[in-house]
Design an enzyme around this catalytic site. Structure first.
Site, PDB file in Angstrom:
ATOM      1  CB  SER A 142       0.409  -1.990  -4.182  1.00 31.99           C
ATOM      2  OG  SER A 142       0.416  -3.113  -5.018  1.00 31.99           O
TER       3      SER A 142
ATOM      4  CB  THR B 142      -1.810  -6.325   0.535  1.00 34.48           C
ATOM      5  OG1 THR B 142      -1.786  -5.065   1.153  1.00 34.48           O
ATOM      6  CG2 THR B 142      -1.054  -7.348   1.346  1.00 34.48           C
TER       7      THR B 142
ATOM      8  CB  THR C  64       1.276  -4.320   1.739  1.00 31.51           C
ATOM      9  OG1 THR C  64       0.617  -3.306   0.993  1.00 31.51           O
ATOM     10  CG2 THR C  64       1.269  -3.923   3.203  1.00 31.51           C
TER      11      THR C  64
ATOM     12  NE  ARG D 118      -2.346   2.543   7.209  1.00 24.54           N
ATOM     13  CZ  ARG D 118      -2.554   1.507   6.412  1.00 24.54           C
ATOM     14  NH1 ARG D 118      -1.545   0.902   5.817  1.00 24.54           N
ATOM     15  NH2 ARG D 118      -3.774   1.058   6.187  1.00 24.54           N
TER      16      ARG D 118
ATOM     17  CB  THR E 202      -5.792  -7.162  -0.278  1.00 27.21           C
ATOM     18  OG1 THR E 202      -5.296  -6.024  -0.975  1.00 27.21           O
ATOM     19  CG2 THR E 202      -6.938  -7.763  -1.067  1.00 27.21           C
ATOM     20  N   GLY E 203      -6.782  -4.417   0.932  1.00 29.90           N
ATOM     21  CA  GLY E 203      -7.699  -3.283   0.970  1.00 29.90           C
ATOM     22  C   GLY E 203      -7.423  -2.415   2.181  1.00 29.90           C
TER      23      GLY E 203
HETATM   24  N1  ASP Z   1      -4.116  -3.700   3.414  1.00 23.00           N
HETATM   25  C1  ASP Z   1      -3.087  -2.770   3.053  1.00 23.00           C
HETATM   26  C2  ASP Z   1      -2.961  -1.717   4.093  1.00 23.00           C
HETATM   27  O1  ASP Z   1      -3.952  -1.260   4.613  1.00 23.00           O
HETATM   28  C3  ASP Z   1      -3.315  -2.108   1.742  1.00 23.00           C
HETATM   29  C4  ASP Z   1      -3.605  -3.007   0.599  1.00 23.00           C
HETATM   30  O2  ASP Z   1      -4.102  -4.089   0.696  1.00 23.00           O
HETATM   31  O3  ASP Z   1      -3.311  -2.628  -0.487  1.00 23.00           O
HETATM   32  O4  ASP Z   1      -1.863  -1.295   4.349  1.00 23.00           O
END
Ligand code: ASP
Length: 321
Positions: free
Chosen positions: A81, A183, A201, A211, A234-235
């Site tokens: 990731s 991330t 990330t 994107r 994160t997320g």
């Molecule tokens: N926040 C990150 C994103 O949307 C993804 C992640 O946290 O894993 O790119």
């Protein structure tokens, strides 16, 4: 008659500034401040913190510490990731988002950067060696090469296989939900009491090519204010951007909220406005300038790593669901 408009006219902008009420409540560092300290997202934060700690423990700057910490998962091919080995986009291309912010409010980011392992270090170079805050895509790669970074293939065999499997099952359509995310956001306070943060990330797996998520957006994936504290996310980045997550958390801490309460409020805002919040994960991690840390997530399972002079620990974040 000397009305408000005439007053402003005669005194100009300076007069406007002096009429503004003082509304900020700045969290003051107290004698029991925990410093140095470094916190970072997920369990791989333990290894990241270890490298950051070497710098903090030697009296180094928080900015150097967060960069060193973020580079650990970036260089780990088994971490799918972040950085090398990250899961690719829907076209099978690994692209990275990263940002960094220091105690003086300097910040920078790179977006959709390809073929460079240490996106966080490129972001730092943008901050220190360019007049810009954000550089994206081929321009980011061009800038990185001009700064001496070398091109590498970031797609490992394991990530290529995962992408091919996804492609065969999903008819080449990027999925809406987040898969294969995590991330690293890393926040530190050094011995001098200064804060910095970084975020890096490979973004959501199978995303559209080009994107950009929340991670390189200052105020969304990361925000640092040396007078108050710092936060990272994160997320699902799309959801974090919509509420300007990390900046929101720092401003809530400025008004007196604890790091955890501030993170919880940010999660509540997502849940209030985004009706499908049960279907995805967002987690926030924050620290105030006293070295108090807190986190809150939508889903169970979020952990953060915390390292101080007492050692390192993994802390379970609280969650809405
Ligand atoms: N926040 C990150 C994103 O949307 C993804 C992640 O946290 O894993 O790119």
């Amino acid at each position: 008659m000397l009305n408000r408009r005439n007053l402003l006219k005669s005194f100009g902008i300076a007069a406007v500034a002096t009429t503004l009420p003082e509304i900020s409540v700045t969290a003051k560092a107290n004698e029991n401040s925990v410093k140095p300290i470094v916190v970072s997202t997920w369990n791989f934060g333990i290894a990241a913190n270890a490298d950051a700690w070497k710098i903090l423990n030697a009296g180094g700057r928080a900015l150097d510490a967060v960069e060193a910490g973020a580079k650990v998962p970036e260089a780990d091919p088994n971490n799918q990731s972040v950085g090398l080995g990250g899961l690719p986009d829907c076209d099978g291309i690994v692209s990275l988002d990263a940002c960094i912010m220091d105690e003086n409010g300097n910040c920078s980011s790179v977006m959709a950067l390809e073929n460079i392992v240490h996106a966080v270090s490129v972001a730092r170079k943008v901050m220190e060696r360019s007049p810009h805050v954000q550089i994206a895509g081929t321009g980011a790669l061009q800038f990185a090469l001009s700064q001496g970074f070398t091109k590498e293939d970031l797609l490992t065999e394991a990530s290529r296989k995962a992408w091919e499997k996804w492609k065969s099952e999903n008819h080449y359509e990027p999925i809406k939900q987040n898969v294969g995310h995590d991330t690293i956001g890393i926040l530190a306070i050094d011995a001098a009491g200064n804060l910095s943060g970084a975020c890096t990330t490979s973004g959501l797996a199978w995303k559209y090519h080009g994107r950009v998520g929340d991670s390189p957006i200052i105020g969304a994936g990361l925000f640092v204010d040396n007078e108050v504290g710092a936060a990272c996310a994160t997320g699902k980045g799309e959801s974090v951007v919509k509420i300007c997550g990390s900046h929101t958390i720092v401003e809530l801490m400025r008004q007196g909220a604890t790091p955890q309460a501030a993170c919880q409020e940010a999660v509540k805002r997502i849940a209030k406005k985004q009706k499908d919040y049960r279907d995805f994960q967002v987690a926030f991690l924050a620290i105030n300038r006293n070295g108090e840390a807190g986190a809150f997530a939508i889903q169970k399972g979020f952990q953060y790593a915390k390292t101080t002079s007492s050692g390192s620990e993994l802390v379970n974040g609280m969650s809405l669901l």
